[in-house]
Write a protein that holds these residues in place. Structure first.
Motif, PDB file in Angstrom:
ATOM      1  N   SER A 162      -8.762  26.822  -7.522  1.00 22.45           N
ATOM      2  CA  SER A 162     -10.108  26.251  -7.529  1.00 22.45           C
ATOM      3  C   SER A 162     -10.175  24.887  -6.850  1.00 22.45           C
ATOM      4  CB  SER A 162     -10.626  26.124  -8.970  1.00 22.45           C
ATOM      5  OG  SER A 162      -9.732  25.356  -9.761  1.00 22.45           O
ATOM      6  N   GLN A 163      -9.066  24.126  -6.848  1.00 26.36           N
ATOM      7  CA  GLN A 163      -9.052  22.795  -6.235  1.00 26.36           C
ATOM      8  C   GLN A 163      -7.701  22.533  -5.584  1.00 26.36           C
ATOM      9  OE1 GLN A 163     -11.426  19.391  -7.250  1.00 26.36           O
ATOM     10  NE2 GLN A 163     -12.333  21.059  -6.084  1.00 26.36           N
ATOM     11  N   VAL A 164      -7.707  21.717  -4.534  1.00 26.06           N
ATOM     12  CA  VAL A 164      -6.463  21.249  -3.915  1.00 26.06           C
ATOM     13  C   VAL A 164      -6.672  19.804  -3.500  1.00 26.06           C
ATOM     14  CG1 VAL A 164      -7.094  22.084  -1.596  1.00 26.06           C
ATOM     15  CG2 VAL A 164      -4.684  21.690  -2.186  1.00 26.06           C
ATOM     16  N   LYS A 165      -5.673  18.951  -3.789  1.00 28.93           N
ATOM     17  CA  LYS A 165      -5.782  17.536  -3.445  1.00 28.93           C
ATOM     18  C   LYS A 165      -4.415  17.000  -3.028  1.00 28.93           C
ATOM     19  CE  LYS A 165     -10.169  16.891  -4.282  1.00 28.93           C
ATOM     20  NZ  LYS A 165     -10.518  18.297  -4.063  1.00 28.93           N
ATOM     21  N   PHE A 166      -4.384  16.274  -1.895  1.00 29.53           N
ATOM     22  CA  PHE A 166      -3.187  15.561  -1.480  1.00 29.53           C
ATOM     23  C   PHE A 166      -2.986  14.330  -2.359  1.00 29.53           C
ATOM     24  CE2 PHE A 166      -3.867  17.727   2.644  1.00 29.53           C
ATOM     25  CZ  PHE A 166      -2.566  18.111   2.932  1.00 29.53           C
ATOM     26  N   ASN A 167      -1.715  14.017  -2.639  1.00 28.44           N
ATOM     27  CA  ASN A 167      -1.372  12.783  -3.322  1.00 28.44           C
ATOM     28  C   ASN A 167      -1.711  11.602  -2.425  1.00 28.44           C
ATOM     29  OD1 ASN A 167       0.458  10.503  -4.239  1.00 28.44           O
ATOM     30  ND2 ASN A 167       0.981  12.041  -5.783  1.00 28.44           N
ATOM     31  N   ARG A 168      -2.267  10.542  -3.003  1.00 29.76           N
ATOM     32  CA  ARG A 168      -2.687   9.394  -2.213  1.00 29.76           C
ATOM     33  C   ARG A 168      -1.535   8.449  -1.869  1.00 29.76           C
ATOM     34  NH1 ARG A 168      -7.663   9.591  -5.559  1.00 29.76           N
ATOM     35  NH2 ARG A 168      -9.417   9.967  -4.143  1.00 29.76           N
ATOM     36  N   MET A 169      -0.362   8.648  -2.503  1.00 26.67           N
ATOM     37  CA  MET A 169       0.733   7.690  -2.316  1.00 26.67           C
ATOM     38  C   MET A 169       2.014   8.332  -1.798  1.00 26.67           C
ATOM     39  SD  MET A 169       0.128   5.200  -5.599  1.00 26.67           S
ATOM     40  CE  MET A 169       0.950   3.851  -4.775  1.00 26.67           C
ATOM     41  N   GLU A 171       3.025  11.368   0.990  1.00 24.53           N
ATOM     42  CA  GLU A 171       2.480  12.279   1.988  1.00 24.53           C
ATOM     43  C   GLU A 171       2.940  13.722   1.837  1.00 24.53           C
ATOM     44  OE1 GLU A 171       4.258  11.865   6.049  1.00 24.53           O
ATOM     45  OE2 GLU A 171       5.293  10.160   5.137  1.00 24.53           O
ATOM     46  N   PHE A 172       4.009  13.956   1.073  1.00 29.27           N
ATOM     47  CA  PHE A 172       4.565  15.304   0.949  1.00 29.27           C
ATOM     48  C   PHE A 172       4.070  16.060  -0.287  1.00 29.27           C
ATOM     49  CE2 PHE A 172       7.845  12.673   3.080  1.00 29.27           C
ATOM     50  CZ  PHE A 172       7.839  13.310   4.317  1.00 29.27           C
ATOM     51  N   ILE A 173       3.323  15.391  -1.154  1.00 25.39           N
ATOM     52  CA  ILE A 173       2.931  15.974  -2.440  1.00 25.39           C
ATOM     53  C   ILE A 173       1.456  16.358  -2.425  1.00 25.39           C
ATOM     54  CG2 ILE A 173       2.789  15.586  -4.933  1.00 25.39           C
ATOM     55  CD1 ILE A 173       5.645  15.718  -3.859  1.00 25.39           C
ATOM     56  N   LEU A 174       1.148  17.532  -2.969  1.00 27.59           N
ATOM     57  CA  LEU A 174      -0.224  17.928  -3.217  1.00 27.59           C
ATOM     58  C   LEU A 174      -0.277  18.736  -4.509  1.00 27.59           C
ATOM     59  CD1 LEU A 174      -1.344  20.810  -0.830  1.00 27.59           C
ATOM     60  CD2 LEU A 174       1.001  20.024  -0.914  1.00 27.59           C
ATOM     61  N   ALA A 175      -1.459  18.817  -5.079  1.00 28.10           N
ATOM     62  CA  ALA A 175      -1.655  19.550  -6.329  1.00 28.10           C
ATOM     63  C   ALA A 175      -2.780  20.550  -6.154  1.00 28.10           C
ATOM     64  CB  ALA A 175      -1.974  18.591  -7.473  1.00 28.10           C
ATOM     65  N   SER A 176      -2.679  21.646  -6.888  1.00 29.75           N
ATOM     66  CA  SER A 176      -3.743  22.648  -6.895  1.00 29.75           C
ATOM     67  C   SER A 176      -3.973  23.115  -8.322  1.00 29.75           C
ATOM     68  CB  SER A 176      -3.387  23.840  -5.994  1.00 29.75           C
ATOM     69  OG  SER A 176      -2.164  24.440  -6.397  1.00 29.75           O
ATOM     70  N   SER A 177      -5.201  23.502  -8.621  1.00 31.17           N
ATOM     71  CA  SER A 177      -5.529  23.997  -9.960  1.00 31.17           C
ATOM     72  C   SER A 177      -5.768  25.498  -9.900  1.00 31.17           C
ATOM     73  CB  SER A 177      -6.765  23.280 -10.514  1.00 31.17           C
ATOM     74  OG  SER A 177      -7.878  23.432  -9.661  1.00 31.17           O
ATOM     75  N   HIS A 178      -5.250  26.192 -10.927  1.00 31.63           N
ATOM     76  CA  HIS A 178      -5.333  27.646 -11.019  1.00 31.63           C
ATOM     77  C   HIS A 178      -5.685  28.011 -12.465  1.00 31.63           C
ATOM     78  CE1 HIS A 178      -3.146  28.073  -7.092  1.00 31.63           C
ATOM     79  NE2 HIS A 178      -2.651  26.912  -7.497  1.00 31.63           N
ATOM     80  N   ASP A 186       5.669  20.197  -3.355  1.00 31.38           N
ATOM     81  CA  ASP A 186       6.305  19.316  -2.378  1.00 31.38           C
ATOM     82  C   ASP A 186       6.539  20.155  -1.123  1.00 31.38           C
ATOM     83  OD1 ASP A 186       8.107  17.823  -0.779  1.00 31.38           O
ATOM     84  OD2 ASP A 186       8.965  16.837  -2.534  1.00 31.38           O
ATOM     85  N   ILE A 187       5.862  19.796  -0.028  1.00 28.52           N
ATOM     86  CA  ILE A 187       5.913  20.641   1.169  1.00 28.52           C
ATOM     87  C   ILE A 187       7.304  20.693   1.792  1.00 28.52           C
ATOM     88  CG2 ILE A 187       3.470  20.273   1.671  1.00 28.52           C
ATOM     89  CD1 ILE A 187       4.290  18.341   3.864  1.00 28.52           C
TER      90      ILE A 187
END
Length: 297
Positions: A162-169, A171-178, A186-187
């Motif tokens: 439902s959502q995806v957001k890059f970490n602001r601090m 560059e390799f981290i992002l989160a998604s909600s399921h 971690d890409i």
């Protein structure tokens, strides 16, 4: 005699409270990197409004599709301030608003099998965009390379995103909600989530990374709660209880606060101090119907 700075401040709409009528239902909005324009998403397409001349006719970018524009986000980097991303069912569209042709669509990202539910530009790289979909996949696109396939892909397999957001601090981290869970990716480390949080008892509607702490994430849900998480320790640090399902919760660009936007039954936005989360510090009122989006200028 007033100085030039004082005169500019008094003339700018930045220092004014305004109500700008708009005749089309708006599904989403986003603000330009310099904060001088906003883009409004509506059924017919995108409407670009100059905030210093908000009562002038907006620029219209036609959307020739039976699907309405569900989400829109302006590229936050000044060197790509001419790029806007939007969603159209299973597709993500990249618009170039300075294009000299009648067709402002630069490219179309088409690898999702169900409707795209969220899009987010990288805070670090102006050519990188993340998309997620109800097909359970999160795709990261590097538009410097190619637009026909993503550079990275992640999946929760059984549950749509439902959502995806890059970490602001980082560059390799992002989160998604399921559904009720949050996956932190971690890409650099393949398709297995770095962290899995079962964050709420019912569906998560919104997530947002802290602007000050790399491992702080806020979630909001249908269960009427907002939670602040330490993703490294997998611990909930703060819970805010509200009186309606919470559609969005986002960190303020200053201080230790968040703003929440209800999903229904409430036309107000609420500012909370995370150090004293029992009652809101301020209420933004004025809408006659439930708001669909908010941005900081």
């Amino acid at each position: 005699m007033r100085s030039r700075t004082e005169s500019n401040q008094s003339n700018s709409t930045f220092y004014q409270s305004l109500v700008v009528p708009f005749e089309h239902p708006v599904t989403s909005l986003s603000i330009s990197p310099l904060g001088t324009e906003v883009v409004l998403a509506a059924k017919r397409g995108l409407y670009i409004l100059n905030l210093e001349s908000p009562f002038d006719e907006p620029k219209i970018l036609q959307h020739f599709s039976k699907w309405e524009v569900a989400d829109v986000i302006w590229n936050p980097h000044p060197n790509r301030s001419n790029w806007i991303a939007s969603t159209s069912n299973q597709k993500a569209l990249i618009w170039d608003i300075t294009s000299g042709s009648n067709n402002h669509i630069k490219c179309i990202l088409t690898k999702h099998l169900r409707a795209v539910s969220d899009i987010h530009w990288s805070p670090f790289h102006s050519d990188i965009l993340a998309t997620c979909s109800y097909d359970s996949y999160v795709h990261v696109w590097d538009l410097r390379l190619r637009s026909d396939r993503p550079a990275h892909s992640f999946s929760a397999w059984q549950v749509g995103a439902s959502q995806v957001k890059f970490n602001r601090m980082n560059e390799f981290i992002l989160a998604s909600s399921h559904d009720t869970d949050v996956h932190v990716w971690d890409i650099r480390k393949g398709s297995t989530p770095q962290t899995l949080l079962t964050a709420h008892a019912t569906k998560i509607y919104g997530i947002d990374w802290s602007r000050r702490h790399e491992c702080e994430l806020v979630t909001c849900s249908q269960d009427q709660q907002v939670k602040l998480w330490d993703t490294k320790e997998k611990q909930c640090k703060t819970v805010i209880s509200t009186t309606s399902p919470v559609w969005r919760a986002r960190f303020t660009p200053f201080g230790n606060g968040i703003v929440t936007m209800p999903q229904r039954k409430d036309n107000n936005l609420y500012l909370w101090n995370l150090d004293y989360p029992s009652v809101p510090m301020h209420i933004f009122s004025g809408h006659s119907d439930t708001p669909t989006e908010f941005v900081w200028r």
